[in-house]
Each structure stands twice: as C-alpha cells, then as structure tokens.
Design a protein around this motif. Structure first.
Motif, PDB file in Angstrom:
ATOM      1  N   LEU A  38       0.820  -1.208   0.000  1.00  0.00           N
ATOM      2  CA  LEU A  38       0.000   0.000   0.000  1.00  0.00           C
ATOM      3  C   LEU A  38       0.858   1.264   0.000  1.00  0.00           C
ATOM      4  CD1 LEU A  38      -2.822  -1.115   2.436  1.00  0.00           C
ATOM      5  CD2 LEU A  38      -2.924  -0.943  -0.057  1.00  0.00           C
ATOM      6  N   ARG A  39       1.966   1.250   0.732  1.00  0.00           N
ATOM      7  CA  ARG A  39       2.885   2.402   0.718  1.00  0.00           C
ATOM      8  C   ARG A  39       3.494   2.592  -0.657  1.00  0.00           C
ATOM      9  NH1 ARG A  39       5.109   0.296   5.670  1.00  0.00           N
ATOM     10  NH2 ARG A  39       6.957  -0.246   4.477  1.00  0.00           N
ATOM     11  N   ALA A  40       3.944   1.487  -1.266  1.00  0.00           N
ATOM     12  CA  ALA A  40       4.555   1.563  -2.597  1.00  0.00           C
ATOM     13  C   ALA A  40       3.528   1.970  -3.650  1.00  0.00           C
ATOM     14  CB  ALA A  40       5.189   0.230  -2.959  1.00  0.00           C
ATOM     15  N   ALA A  41       2.306   1.502  -3.506  1.00  0.00           N
ATOM     16  CA  ALA A  41       1.252   1.865  -4.462  1.00  0.00           C
ATOM     17  C   ALA A  41       0.901   3.340  -4.356  1.00  0.00           C
ATOM     18  CB  ALA A  41       0.019   1.007  -4.233  1.00  0.00           C
ATOM     19  N   SER A  42       0.924   3.889  -3.148  1.00  0.00           N
ATOM     20  CA  SER A  42       0.611   5.305  -2.989  1.00  0.00           C
ATOM     21  C   SER A  42       1.672   6.192  -3.638  1.00  0.00           C
ATOM     22  CB  SER A  42       0.460   5.668  -1.514  1.00  0.00           C
ATOM     23  OG  SER A  42       1.703   5.618  -0.855  1.00  0.00           O
ATOM     24  N   GLN A  43       2.898   5.679  -3.756  1.00  0.00           N
ATOM     25  CA  GLN A  43       3.982   6.418  -4.397  1.00  0.00           C
ATOM     26  C   GLN A  43       4.146   6.029  -5.865  1.00  0.00           C
ATOM     27  OE1 GLN A  43       7.351   5.499  -1.962  1.00  0.00           O
ATOM     28  NE2 GLN A  43       6.513   6.564  -0.183  1.00  0.00           N
ATOM     29  N   LYS A  44       3.268   5.167  -6.370  1.00  0.00           N
ATOM     30  CA  LYS A  44       3.264   4.698  -7.769  1.00  0.00           C
ATOM     31  C   LYS A  44       4.532   3.920  -8.138  1.00  0.00           C
ATOM     32  CE  LYS A  44      -0.515   7.041  -8.948  1.00  0.00           C
ATOM     33  NZ  LYS A  44      -1.688   6.566  -8.323  1.00  0.00           N
ATOM     34  N   ILE A  45       5.143   3.277  -7.158  1.00  0.00           N
ATOM     35  CA  ILE A  45       6.317   2.435  -7.429  1.00  0.00           C
ATOM     36  C   ILE A  45       5.857   1.059  -7.884  1.00  0.00           C
ATOM     37  CG2 ILE A  45       8.355   1.352  -6.413  1.00  0.00           C
ATOM     38  CD1 ILE A  45       8.409   3.707  -4.414  1.00  0.00           C
ATOM     39  N   ILE A  46       4.938   0.504  -7.151  1.00  0.00           N
ATOM     40  CA  ILE A  46       4.352  -0.810  -7.449  1.00  0.00           C
ATOM     41  C   ILE A  46       2.851  -0.587  -7.528  1.00  0.00           C
ATOM     42  CG2 ILE A  46       4.004  -3.140  -6.570  1.00  0.00           C
ATOM     43  CD1 ILE A  46       6.868  -2.954  -6.783  1.00  0.00           C
ATOM     44  N   VAL A  47       2.217  -1.094  -8.576  1.00  0.00           N
ATOM     45  CA  VAL A  47       0.793  -0.840  -8.712  1.00  0.00           C
ATOM     46  C   VAL A  47      -0.079  -2.084  -8.639  1.00  0.00           C
ATOM     47  CG1 VAL A  47      -0.131   1.185  -9.864  1.00  0.00           C
ATOM     48  CG2 VAL A  47       1.636  -0.057 -10.962  1.00  0.00           C
ATOM     49  N   HIS A  48       0.514  -3.241  -8.687  1.00  0.00           N
ATOM     50  CA  HIS A  48      -0.284  -4.467  -8.684  1.00  0.00           C
ATOM     51  C   HIS A  48       0.429  -5.532  -7.870  1.00  0.00           C
ATOM     52  CE1 HIS A  48      -3.247  -7.293 -10.141  1.00  0.00           C
ATOM     53  NE2 HIS A  48      -2.285  -8.108 -10.541  1.00  0.00           N
ATOM     54  N   ARG A  49      -0.354  -6.376  -7.230  1.00  0.00           N
ATOM     55  CA  ARG A  49       0.215  -7.497  -6.472  1.00  0.00           C
ATOM     56  C   ARG A  49      -0.662  -8.725  -6.658  1.00  0.00           C
ATOM     57  NH1 ARG A  49      -2.019  -5.311  -1.154  1.00  0.00           N
ATOM     58  NH2 ARG A  49      -4.172  -5.819  -1.577  1.00  0.00           N
ATOM     59  N   GLU A  74       1.942 -27.960  -1.143  1.00  0.00           N
ATOM     60  CA  GLU A  74       3.384 -27.783  -0.974  1.00  0.00           C
ATOM     61  C   GLU A  74       3.742 -26.936   0.242  1.00  0.00           C
ATOM     62  OE1 GLU A  74       5.868 -29.163  -2.800  1.00  0.00           O
ATOM     63  OE2 GLU A  74       4.310 -30.292  -3.851  1.00  0.00           O
ATOM     64  N   GLY A  75       2.786 -26.188   0.774  1.00  0.00           N
ATOM     65  CA  GLY A  75       3.065 -25.304   1.904  1.00  0.00           C
ATOM     66  C   GLY A  75       3.856 -24.074   1.498  1.00  0.00           C
ATOM     67  N   VAL A  76       3.482 -23.489   0.352  1.00  0.00           N
ATOM     68  CA  VAL A  76       4.193 -22.329  -0.179  1.00  0.00           C
ATOM     69  C   VAL A  76       3.194 -21.206  -0.454  1.00  0.00           C
ATOM     70  CG1 VAL A  76       5.583 -21.461  -2.102  1.00  0.00           C
ATOM     71  CG2 VAL A  76       5.967 -23.749  -1.245  1.00  0.00           C
ATOM     72  N   ALA A  77       3.540 -20.004  -0.006  1.00  0.00           N
ATOM     73  CA  ALA A  77       2.760 -18.812  -0.333  1.00  0.00           C
ATOM     74  C   ALA A  77       3.700 -17.828  -1.030  1.00  0.00           C
ATOM     75  CB  ALA A  77       2.168 -18.187   0.922  1.00  0.00           C
ATOM     76  N   THR A  78       3.224 -17.196  -2.089  1.00  0.00           N
ATOM     77  CA  THR A  78       4.038 -16.271  -2.861  1.00  0.00           C
ATOM     78  C   THR A  78       3.326 -14.932  -2.998  1.00  0.00           C
ATOM     79  OG1 THR A  78       4.861 -18.142  -4.150  1.00  0.00           O
ATOM     80  CG2 THR A  78       5.267 -15.958  -5.039  1.00  0.00           C
ATOM     81  N   PHE A  79       4.017 -13.866  -2.612  1.00  0.00           N
ATOM     82  CA  PHE A  79       3.537 -12.508  -2.801  1.00  0.00           C
ATOM     83  C   PHE A  79       4.342 -11.928  -3.958  1.00  0.00           C
ATOM     84  CE2 PHE A  79       2.370 -13.454   1.439  1.00  0.00           C
ATOM     85  CZ  PHE A  79       1.281 -12.661   1.754  1.00  0.00           C
ATOM     86  N   CYS A  80       3.665 -11.544  -5.033  1.00  0.00           N
ATOM     87  CA  CYS A  80       4.343 -10.965  -6.193  1.00  0.00           C
ATOM     88  C   CYS A  80       3.949  -9.503  -6.322  1.00  0.00           C
ATOM     89  CB  CYS A  80       3.958 -11.703  -7.469  1.00  0.00           C
ATOM     90  SG  CYS A  80       4.450 -13.432  -7.464  1.00  0.00           S
TER      91      CYS A  80
END
Length: 113
Positions: free
Chosen positions: A33-44, A52-58
């Motif tokens: 949310l911080r990065a999105a407010s600065q327009k650095i990252i817009v999608h996740r 498998e017991g794996v979670a991925t945040f992209c």
C-alpha cells in the motif's frame, strides 16, 4: 477495490504452527500500500499452494508486467519457515529463516526503484 482473504483451515494451522503470522501478512500488505501510494508498485498477486506449503507474494510495476519482486514463504519443516526474496533479472537476492531480515531487504529494494 474489493479485498477478500480466503483462508484454508489446514494451511493456516500449519503455517501458524511453523511461524508465519497474520501480523507478518499485514506488514507485506502495508508495504504494498505504501509503494502503491507512491506509484512504485501498482499491482500485487498472492498465490498459495496448500499441498506444498508455499505462499508467494508478487509485486508488479503494472497489471501487464511480470513480477518485479517475489516474496516466497515456504514451510521448510513442521516447525520452521523459510523466506526468500526474488528480483526480476537478478534471481534470489535474499533467503533467511527470519522474516524481518528478508522483509527489510524488500523494503530497501522497493525504495531504490
């Protein structure tokens, strides 16, 4: 924007037992949310493989670009979780059993973008 969090009871029990907490999930979300407010990252995207017991945040620069950063949470054993950070074009840039170590690296990488 609608934000629905789907939980799988077995996965949640195993991950909480291994050490990944709701507070850590909220830290990853707050960073986005911080990065999105600065327009650095817009999608996740968040992907969970319960078998498998794996979670991925992209984290993506736009909806149509491949992931710039991948924060991977992996159950290494019944009582341990490993955290990895991957960057597009560089590969894995951080790996640790401590959430804070990898999370702080992700923060610095996003700030440098």
């Amino acid at each position: 924007m609608v934000f629905d969090l789907t939980t799988h009871p077995d996965f949640q029990k195993k991950v909480l037992q291994a050490g990944f907490s709701n507070a850590q999930f909220k830290k990853l979300d707050a960073l986005f949310l911080r990065a999105a407010s600065q327009k650095i990252i817009v999608h996740r995207t968040v992907d969970c493989d319960f078998d498998e017991g794996v979670a991925t945040f992209c984290y993506h620069k736009s909806l149509y670009h491949p992931a710039l950063f991948k924060f991977i949470i992996r159950r290494a054993s019944p009582n341990a979780v490993m955290y990895e950070l991957w960057k597009a074009g560089k590969g894995r840039i951080a790996k640790s059993g401590l959430f804070e170590r990898v999370f702080s690296r992700l923060e610095t990488e996003i700030e440098q973008c």
